[in-house]
Design an enzyme around this catalytic site. Structure first.
Site, PDB file in Angstrom:
ATOM      1  N   HIS A  62    -123.423  22.594  -1.066  1.00 55.57           N
ATOM      2  CA  HIS A  62    -124.509  22.896  -0.129  1.00 55.57           C
ATOM      3  C   HIS A  62    -124.227  22.286   1.236  1.00 55.57           C
ATOM      4  O   HIS A  62    -124.553  22.872   2.264  1.00 55.57           O
ATOM      5  CB  HIS A  62    -125.848  22.396  -0.680  1.00 55.57           C
ATOM      6  CG  HIS A  62    -126.390  23.257  -1.782  1.00 55.57           C
ATOM      7  ND1 HIS A  62    -127.728  23.461  -2.001  1.00 55.57           N
ATOM      8  CD2 HIS A  62    -125.757  23.982  -2.730  1.00 55.57           C
ATOM      9  CE1 HIS A  62    -127.900  24.282  -3.041  1.00 55.57           C
ATOM     10  NE2 HIS A  62    -126.715  24.598  -3.502  1.00 55.57           N
ATOM     11  N   PRO A 159    -126.157  31.027  -1.218  1.00 53.07           N
ATOM     12  CA  PRO A 159    -126.315  32.226  -2.052  1.00 53.07           C
ATOM     13  C   PRO A 159    -127.584  32.150  -2.901  1.00 53.07           C
ATOM     14  O   PRO A 159    -128.047  31.070  -3.234  1.00 53.07           O
ATOM     15  CB  PRO A 159    -125.072  32.188  -2.950  1.00 53.07           C
ATOM     16  CG  PRO A 159    -124.677  30.751  -3.006  1.00 53.07           C
ATOM     17  CD  PRO A 159    -125.087  30.135  -1.699  1.00 53.07           C
TER      18      PRO A 159
HETATM   19  C1  HEM Z   1    -121.893  31.618  -6.306  1.00 54.54           C
HETATM   20  C2  HEM Z   1    -123.112  31.428  -5.851  1.00 54.54           C
HETATM   21  C3  HEM Z   1    -124.006  30.342  -6.373  1.00 54.54           C
HETATM   22  C4  HEM Z   1    -125.312  30.482  -6.678  1.00 54.54           C
HETATM   23  C5  HEM Z   1    -126.161  31.728  -6.527  1.00 54.54           C
HETATM   24  C6  HEM Z   1    -125.773  29.210  -7.169  1.00 54.54           C
HETATM   25  C7  HEM Z   1    -127.060  28.943  -7.564  1.00 54.54           C
HETATM   26  C8  HEM Z   1    -127.455  27.840  -8.270  1.00 54.54           C
HETATM   27  C9  HEM Z   1    -128.763  27.641  -8.830  1.00 54.54           C
HETATM   28  C10 HEM Z   1    -129.944  28.604  -8.697  1.00 54.54           C
HETATM   29  C11 HEM Z   1    -128.753  26.462  -9.500  1.00 54.54           C
HETATM   30  C12 HEM Z   1    -129.906  25.821 -10.269  1.00 54.54           C
HETATM   31  C13 HEM Z   1    -130.714  24.927  -9.385  1.00 54.54           C
HETATM   32  C14 HEM Z   1    -131.937  24.400 -10.084  1.00 54.54           C
HETATM   33  O1  HEM Z   1    -132.625  25.144 -10.763  1.00 54.54           O
HETATM   34  O2  HEM Z   1    -132.204  23.203  -9.962  1.00 54.54           O
HETATM   35  C15 HEM Z   1    -127.421  25.911  -9.359  1.00 54.54           C
HETATM   36  C16 HEM Z   1    -127.016  24.717  -9.914  1.00 54.54           C
HETATM   37  C17 HEM Z   1    -125.759  24.184  -9.725  1.00 54.54           C
HETATM   38  N1  HEM Z   1    -124.784  24.671  -8.869  1.00 54.54           N
HETATM   39 FE1  HEM Z   1    -124.733  26.508  -8.064  1.00 54.54          FE
HETATM   40  N2  HEM Z   1    -124.738  28.321  -7.169  1.00 54.54           N
HETATM   41  C18 HEM Z   1    -123.637  28.959  -6.680  1.00 54.54           C
HETATM   42  C19 HEM Z   1    -122.398  28.409  -6.463  1.00 54.54           C
HETATM   43  C20 HEM Z   1    -122.080  27.099  -6.732  1.00 54.54           C
HETATM   44  C21 HEM Z   1    -120.856  26.449  -6.320  1.00 54.54           C
HETATM   45  C22 HEM Z   1    -119.769  27.099  -5.463  1.00 54.54           C
HETATM   46  C23 HEM Z   1    -120.889  25.181  -6.819  1.00 54.54           C
HETATM   47  C24 HEM Z   1    -119.878  24.073  -6.677  1.00 54.54           C
HETATM   48  C25 HEM Z   1    -118.591  24.268  -6.593  1.00 54.54           C
HETATM   49  C26 HEM Z   1    -122.140  25.050  -7.538  1.00 54.54           C
HETATM   50  C27 HEM Z   1    -122.515  23.943  -8.252  1.00 54.54           C
HETATM   51  C28 HEM Z   1    -123.704  23.839  -8.954  1.00 54.54           C
HETATM   52  C29 HEM Z   1    -123.972  22.780  -9.916  1.00 54.54           C
HETATM   53  C30 HEM Z   1    -123.007  21.690 -10.343  1.00 54.54           C
HETATM   54  C31 HEM Z   1    -125.273  22.993 -10.369  1.00 54.54           C
HETATM   55  C32 HEM Z   1    -126.068  22.109 -11.356  1.00 54.54           C
HETATM   56  C33 HEM Z   1    -126.831  21.081 -10.576  1.00 54.54           C
HETATM   57  C34 HEM Z   1    -127.526  20.030 -11.437  1.00 54.54           C
HETATM   58  O3  HEM Z   1    -127.541  20.114 -12.657  1.00 54.54           O
HETATM   59  O4  HEM Z   1    -128.073  19.079 -10.816  1.00 54.54           O
HETATM   60  N3  HEM Z   1    -122.841  26.211  -7.431  1.00 54.54           N
HETATM   61  N4  HEM Z   1    -126.659  26.754  -8.591  1.00 54.54           N
END
Ligand code: HEM
Length: 323
Positions: A62, A159
């Protein structure tokens, strides 16, 4: 050459000059122990809670997508990023980890106020990934911290969970990342959680696998199970794991989750549902080394986005405040 092209060329040239300031041994003379100091803080925090691992990885993503990798995501204030849109669910444990890592670095008299918060975040991210079982890689360093944060641009820069492949590719391409980079980085969802509000619509509008127009399909037994986790009157704190195969291990289980049609976010499952990206998902699901290599390459590119220079950056004394 049109005006637009001139602007694009100038911007590209500025971006590559700024990225050229990065190097793996940037702190060799100013803070030679920086890697050990950050790793120590990460190890300690992860012993207390694993949540800091996915939280920190997401924080880095982010940060880089909003104004570049300049720790603007850490700034606290009336217009801060981390209470806006998708950033509202950034992990307090991750923010705490960075505060502690910064204190550990500054606690070494040689290093005090010499290492940027943006670099500490980049190093801590590498360390959470490797300590969760993922690849250990060299991190390019030399980012400066930004001086500005604006809430309004957050939602346009990140995204959405309902994005389709074209939307994902467009946003990642705007950040200099290919479809393969995007799929590899989505593999970051091999650890961590998602709250019900991000996928509940898929559970109750789902009409069987033929309803492709409503988004990518989901395994029916899994869908029933998820309705228990997220009933219609779900609690805002209810969540499920993003990788059901190996939720707390950084591995290629996320891609196997997608093959089993158990991806919770539409933006995850679409990578398998869309024929244009499916082969890469299958490749990473079968070959963890290939996934790790692609992940490291993509993380390195991610870490070069929007690097600040001496004119628009500084080394913050406190990560939550500009100097
Ligand atoms: C490709 C598009 C992406 C979308 C649409 C997206 C969306 C999301 C969403 C909606 C969540 C859940 C948030 C919540 O409910 O609290 C999430 C969690 C997460 N995202 Fe993504 N994300 C994307 C790409 C990425 C990328 C590129 C990374 C890192 C390289 C990443 C790492 C994470 C991680 C590690 C979590 C878990 C966070 C936690 O458990 O505290 N995401 N993401």
């Amino acid at each position: 050459m049109s005006m637009v092209m001139v602007v694009v060329v100038v911007l590209a040239a500025t971006a590559s000059t700024a990225a050229a300031q990065l190097s793996q041994n940037y702190y060799a003379s100013t803070c030679p122990n920086v890697e050990t100091l950050v790793r120590g803080a990460v190890t300690k925090k992860l012993q207390e809670t694993f949540n800091a691992a996915p939280g920190t990885l997401r924080l880095f993503f982010h940060d880089c997508f909003v104004r570049g990798c300049d720790a603007s995501v850490l700034l606290a204030g009336p217009d801060d990023e981390h209470s806006a849109g998708p950033d509202a669910t950034l992990s307090p444990d991750a923010l705490d980890l960075i505060t502690r890592a910064k204190a550990a670095v500054d606690g070494d008299p040689q290093c005090t106020n010499k290492v940027s918060c943006a670099d500490i975040l980049a190093l801590a991210t590498r360390d959470v990934v490797s300590q969760a079982g993922g690849p250990n890689y060299q991190v390019e360093l030399g980012r400066l911290d930004g001086k500005v944060a604006t809430r309004a641009i957050v939602k346009h820069s990140l995204p959405g969970a309902s994005f389709n492949l074209d939307q994902l590719n467009k946003l990642f391409a705007a950040n200099g990342l290919t479809q393969t980079d995007m799929i590899a980085l989505s593999g970051g969802h091999t650890i961590g959680v998602t709250h019900c509000d991000k996928f509940v619509r898929r559970l109750y509008t789902f009409k069987g696998s033929s309803a492709a127009s409503r988004g990518p399909p989901m395994n029916l037994n899994f869908l029933r199970q998820m309705r228990q986790t997220c009933p219609l009157n779900y609690s805002p704190s209810a969540f499920a794991m993003l990788d059901v195969v190996t939720p707390t291990k950084f591995d290629n289980g996320y891609f196997q989750t997608l093959q089993q049609m158990k991806g919770l976010l539409a933006s995850d499952q679409v990578l398998f549902a869309d024929r244009r990206s499916r082969a890469t998902v299958n490749y990473f699901a079968a070959n963890q080394t290939a996934f790790f290599d692609a992940f490291v390459a993509a993380m390195t590119k991610l870490g070069r986005i929007g690097i600040k220079t001496a004119t628009d950056g500084e080394i913050r004394r406190v990560c939550t405040k500009v100097n």
